[in-house]
Design a protein around this motif. Sequence first.
Motif, PDB file in Angstrom:
ATOM      1  N   ASP A  16      19.104  47.963  -8.226  1.00 16.10           N
ATOM      2  CA  ASP A  16      20.558  48.029  -8.365  1.00 16.10           C
ATOM      3  C   ASP A  16      21.270  46.768  -7.880  1.00 16.10           C
ATOM      4  O   ASP A  16      22.481  46.766  -7.668  1.00 16.10           O
ATOM      5  CB  ASP A  16      21.118  49.288  -7.694  1.00 16.10           C
ATOM      6  CG  ASP A  16      20.641  49.485  -6.260  1.00 16.10           C
ATOM      7  OD1 ASP A  16      19.789  48.715  -5.779  1.00 16.10           O
ATOM      8  OD2 ASP A  16      21.130  50.427  -5.608  1.00 16.10           O
ATOM      9  N   GLY A  17      20.533  45.664  -7.716  1.00 23.10           N
ATOM     10  CA  GLY A  17      21.138  44.366  -7.412  1.00 23.10           C
ATOM     11  C   GLY A  17      21.514  44.132  -5.963  1.00 23.10           C
ATOM     12  O   GLY A  17      22.292  43.230  -5.656  1.00 23.10           O
ATOM     13  N   MET A  18      20.922  44.903  -5.055  1.00 24.88           N
ATOM     14  CA  MET A  18      21.254  44.773  -3.637  1.00 24.88           C
ATOM     15  C   MET A  18      20.241  43.891  -2.899  1.00 24.88           C
ATOM     16  O   MET A  18      19.039  43.953  -3.161  1.00 24.88           O
ATOM     17  CB  MET A  18      21.298  46.142  -2.958  1.00 24.88           C
ATOM     18  CG  MET A  18      22.291  47.109  -3.577  1.00 24.88           C
ATOM     19  SD  MET A  18      23.993  46.552  -3.460  1.00 24.88           S
ATOM     20  CE  MET A  18      24.568  46.913  -5.106  1.00 24.88           C
ATOM     21  N   LEU A  19      20.759  43.099  -1.954  1.00 27.38           N
ATOM     22  CA  LEU A  19      19.937  42.235  -1.103  1.00 27.38           C
ATOM     23  C   LEU A  19      19.475  42.944   0.163  1.00 27.38           C
ATOM     24  O   LEU A  19      18.436  42.620   0.725  1.00 27.38           O
ATOM     25  CB  LEU A  19      20.758  41.034  -0.613  1.00 27.38           C
ATOM     26  CG  LEU A  19      21.228  40.027  -1.600  1.00 27.38           C
ATOM     27  CD1 LEU A  19      22.285  39.137  -0.957  1.00 27.38           C
ATOM     28  CD2 LEU A  19      20.055  39.204  -2.070  1.00 27.38           C
ATOM     29  N   ALA A  20      20.321  43.837   0.643  1.00 26.88           N
ATOM     30  CA  ALA A  20      20.088  44.469   1.943  1.00 26.88           C
ATOM     31  C   ALA A  20      20.868  45.776   2.002  1.00 26.88           C
ATOM     32  O   ALA A  20      21.668  46.070   1.105  1.00 26.88           O
ATOM     33  CB  ALA A  20      20.544  43.528   3.059  1.00 26.88           C
ATOM     34  N   ASP A  21      20.660  46.515   3.074  1.00 27.27           N
ATOM     35  CA  ASP A  21      21.419  47.748   3.245  1.00 27.27           C
ATOM     36  C   ASP A  21      22.810  47.425   3.796  1.00 27.27           C
ATOM     37  O   ASP A  21      23.150  46.250   3.993  1.00 27.27           O
ATOM     38  CB  ASP A  21      20.651  48.750   4.117  1.00 27.27           C
ATOM     39  CG  ASP A  21      20.450  48.307   5.563  1.00 27.27           C
ATOM     40  OD1 ASP A  21      21.184  47.410   6.055  1.00 27.27           O
ATOM     41  OD2 ASP A  21      19.552  48.860   6.226  1.00 27.27           O
ATOM     42  N   ALA A  22      23.608  48.425   4.044  1.00 29.27           N
ATOM     43  CA  ALA A  22      24.978  48.236   4.520  1.00 29.27           C
ATOM     44  C   ALA A  22      25.030  47.530   5.874  1.00 29.27           C
ATOM     45  O   ALA A  22      26.031  46.901   6.209  1.00 29.27           O
ATOM     46  CB  ALA A  22      25.702  49.581   4.596  1.00 29.27           C
ATOM     47  N   ASN A  23      23.950  47.599   6.646  1.00 28.18           N
ATOM     48  CA  ASN A  23      23.879  46.949   7.960  1.00 28.18           C
ATOM     49  C   ASN A  23      23.261  45.558   7.900  1.00 28.18           C
ATOM     50  O   ASN A  23      22.866  45.012   8.921  1.00 28.18           O
ATOM     51  CB  ASN A  23      23.101  47.825   8.942  1.00 28.18           C
ATOM     52  CG  ASN A  23      23.808  49.129   9.199  1.00 28.18           C
ATOM     53  OD1 ASN A  23      25.018  49.159   9.405  1.00 28.18           O
ATOM     54  ND2 ASN A  23      23.061  50.218   9.151  1.00 28.18           N
ATOM     55  N   ARG A  24      23.129  45.010   6.691  1.00 23.44           N
ATOM     56  CA  ARG A  24      22.560  43.671   6.459  1.00 23.44           C
ATOM     57  C   ARG A  24      21.066  43.596   6.774  1.00 23.44           C
ATOM     58  O   ARG A  24      20.539  42.529   7.020  1.00 23.44           O
ATOM     59  CB  ARG A  24      23.312  42.601   7.244  1.00 23.44           C
ATOM     60  CG  ARG A  24      24.727  42.396   6.822  1.00 23.44           C
ATOM     61  CD  ARG A  24      25.357  41.237   7.573  1.00 23.44           C
ATOM     62  NE  ARG A  24      26.581  40.822   6.956  1.00 23.44           N
ATOM     63  CZ  ARG A  24      27.779  41.159   7.384  1.00 23.44           C
ATOM     64  NH1 ARG A  24      27.913  41.949   8.427  1.00 23.44           N
ATOM     65  NH2 ARG A  24      28.846  40.725   6.758  1.00 23.44           N
ATOM     66  N   ARG A  25      20.394  44.714   6.770  1.00 25.65           N
ATOM     67  CA  ARG A  25      18.948  44.726   6.999  1.00 25.65           C
ATOM     68  C   ARG A  25      18.216  44.776   5.669  1.00 25.65           C
ATOM     69  O   ARG A  25      18.564  45.567   4.790  1.00 25.65           O
ATOM     70  CB  ARG A  25      18.557  45.930   7.850  1.00 25.65           C
ATOM     71  CG  ARG A  25      19.070  45.791   9.269  1.00 25.65           C
ATOM     72  CD  ARG A  25      18.451  46.842  10.184  1.00 25.65           C
ATOM     73  NE  ARG A  25      19.112  46.795  11.464  1.00 25.65           N
ATOM     74  CZ  ARG A  25      20.090  47.624  11.837  1.00 25.65           C
ATOM     75  NH1 ARG A  25      20.483  48.579  11.033  1.00 25.65           N
ATOM     76  NH2 ARG A  25      20.647  47.500  13.021  1.00 25.65           N
ATOM     77  N   ILE A  26      17.186  43.948   5.549  1.00 27.03           N
ATOM     78  CA  ILE A  26      16.383  43.930   4.331  1.00 27.03           C
ATOM     79  C   ILE A  26      15.341  45.033   4.452  1.00 27.03           C
ATOM     80  O   ILE A  26      14.536  45.031   5.395  1.00 27.03           O
ATOM     81  CB  ILE A  26      15.712  42.565   4.142  1.00 27.03           C
ATOM     82  CG1 ILE A  26      16.790  41.490   3.979  1.00 27.03           C
ATOM     83  CG2 ILE A  26      14.769  42.576   2.944  1.00 27.03           C
ATOM     84  CD1 ILE A  26      16.261  40.078   4.009  1.00 27.03           C
ATOM     85  N   PRO A  27      15.326  45.990   3.519  1.00 26.83           N
ATOM     86  CA  PRO A  27      14.333  47.054   3.601  1.00 26.83           C
ATOM     87  C   PRO A  27      12.923  46.491   3.402  1.00 26.83           C
ATOM     88  O   PRO A  27      12.729  45.538   2.633  1.00 26.83           O
ATOM     89  CB  PRO A  27      14.691  47.994   2.467  1.00 26.83           C
ATOM     90  CG  PRO A  27      15.929  47.497   1.853  1.00 26.83           C
ATOM     91  CD  PRO A  27      16.233  46.148   2.400  1.00 26.83           C
TER      92      PRO A  27
END
Length: 186
Positions: A16-27
């Motif tokens: 879905d084009g996301m770099l990281a979660d809402a907390n700026r953490r890369i899964p």
Amino acid sequence: MPGPTRIEGYAIVSADGMLADANRRIPPALVVEADQKFFHDALDRAAVVVHGRHSHEGGPNAARRHRLIVTSRVAALAPGTRHPNSLLWNPKGASLEEALARLGAPTGPLAVIGGPEVYRLFLDIGYDKFHLSRVAGVRIPGGRPIFPGIGRRRTPEDMLASHGLKRGAERVLDRAAGATLVNWRR
């Protein structure tokens, strides 16, 4: 005056084009060994790495790299304190050329590694290439998009194409992880 020989962006995103979660953490599912190797090899060839305050590439050669850290917390330019060979750069107060001259980095490729506002800034400045990796089976609802405005109606590919970049062939990085890489070129 020093300057980039080319400007290249590097990112790995979820389906879905996301770099990281809402907390700026890369899964962990976005950390793919083949992509990490491609990424770090490219950064080892770069004259300068550009990123925001919350981005950092790590790796064994990170401390040796020249870097511009994009921030609005300085008026124009200021010495970086968290990384050696770094300079804080506010694009509203100094041009890219001024920042590169002050940094004293060698002439060569400039590698843009994020976050979203930094990627957007260089859409306007002009990428020569953008290396977009994607992990097909990963979704990050409510995550941080690669570019502002990415969502259900606009993909990272739409943004790159709308800024004059042309899609190259898709390369499989890791079949089991569902990771692919597409190089976009001006």
